[in-house]
Design a protein around this motif. Structure first.
Motif, PDB file in Angstrom:
ATOM      1  N   ILE A 269       0.838  -1.203   0.000  1.00 49.30           N
ATOM      2  CA  ILE A 269       0.000   0.000   0.000  1.00 49.30           C
ATOM      3  C   ILE A 269       0.870   1.249   0.000  1.00 49.30           C
ATOM      4  CG2 ILE A 269      -1.621   1.335   1.407  1.00 49.30           C
ATOM      5  CD1 ILE A 269      -2.963  -1.296   2.146  1.00 49.30           C
ATOM      6  N   VAL A 270       1.947   1.228   0.783  1.00 47.51           N
ATOM      7  CA  VAL A 270       2.845   2.382   0.840  1.00 47.51           C
ATOM      8  C   VAL A 270       3.502   2.621  -0.518  1.00 47.51           C
ATOM      9  CG1 VAL A 270       5.007   3.212   1.853  1.00 47.51           C
ATOM     10  CG2 VAL A 270       3.239   2.231   3.316  1.00 47.51           C
ATOM     11  N   ARG A 271       3.805   1.541  -1.230  1.00 53.22           N
ATOM     12  CA  ARG A 271       4.435   1.668  -2.549  1.00 53.22           C
ATOM     13  C   ARG A 271       3.452   2.063  -3.637  1.00 53.22           C
ATOM     14  NH1 ARG A 271       8.862  -3.175  -3.174  1.00 53.22           N
ATOM     15  NH2 ARG A 271      10.259  -2.436  -1.554  1.00 53.22           N
ATOM     16  N   GLY A 272       2.173   2.093  -3.314  1.00 52.25           N
ATOM     17  CA  GLY A 272       1.182   2.541  -4.285  1.00 52.25           C
ATOM     18  C   GLY A 272       0.350   1.442  -4.910  1.00 52.25           C
ATOM     19  N   GLN A 273       0.575   0.199  -4.507  1.00 53.71           N
ATOM     20  CA  GLN A 273      -0.207  -0.919  -5.035  1.00 53.71           C
ATOM     21  C   GLN A 273      -1.347  -1.215  -4.066  1.00 53.71           C
ATOM     22  OE1 GLN A 273       2.894  -3.823  -5.272  1.00 53.71           O
ATOM     23  NE2 GLN A 273       3.590  -3.122  -7.279  1.00 53.71           N
ATOM     24  N   LEU A 274      -2.394  -0.408  -4.147  1.00 55.70           N
ATOM     25  CA  LEU A 274      -3.467  -0.449  -3.160  1.00 55.70           C
ATOM     26  C   LEU A 274      -4.219  -1.777  -3.182  1.00 55.70           C
ATOM     27  CD1 LEU A 274      -4.961   1.184  -1.016  1.00 55.70           C
ATOM     28  CD2 LEU A 274      -6.484   1.986  -2.800  1.00 55.70           C
ATOM     29  N   LEU A 275      -4.622  -2.236  -4.353  1.00 51.82           N
ATOM     30  CA  LEU A 275      -5.426  -3.462  -4.442  1.00 51.82           C
ATOM     31  C   LEU A 275      -4.654  -4.677  -3.938  1.00 51.82           C
ATOM     32  CD1 LEU A 275      -8.088  -4.707  -5.346  1.00 51.82           C
ATOM     33  CD2 LEU A 275      -7.092  -5.029  -7.595  1.00 51.82           C
ATOM     34  N   TRP A 276      -3.407  -4.824  -4.381  1.00 50.93           N
ATOM     35  CA  TRP A 276      -2.579  -5.945  -3.956  1.00 50.93           C
ATOM     36  C   TRP A 276      -2.337  -5.901  -2.445  1.00 50.93           C
ATOM     37  CZ3 TRP A 276      -1.653 -10.578  -5.122  1.00 50.93           C
ATOM     38  CH2 TRP A 276      -0.513 -11.240  -4.724  1.00 50.93           C
TER      39      TRP A 276
END
Length: 47
Positions: free
Chosen positions: A20-27
Motif C-alpha cells: 500500500i505504501v508503494r502505491g499498489q493499493l489493491l494488492w
C-alpha cells in the motif's frame, strides 16, 4: 502449527502494508485480508 500460522499471517499483513505504501493499493488490501484469514485469531483456512 498455530505459531507457524501466526508468523505467516504477520508476514502477509506486513507485505500488504508495504504494498500500500508503494502505491499498489489493491494488492496490499488482498495481502492484508489473506493474512487476517490465515491467522489463528481469524477464520483459519486450515481448520
Amino acid at each position: 502449527m498455530a505459531t507457524l500460522l501466526l508468523i505467516l499471517a504477520a508476514i502477509l499483513v506486513i507485505a500488504g502494508i508495504v504494498s500500500i505504501v508503494r502505491g499498489q493499493l489493491l494488492w496490499g488490501i488482498v495481502l492484508i485480508v489473506v493474512g487476517l484469514l490465515v491467522g489463528p485469531g481469524g477464520v483459519s483456512v486450515f481448520n
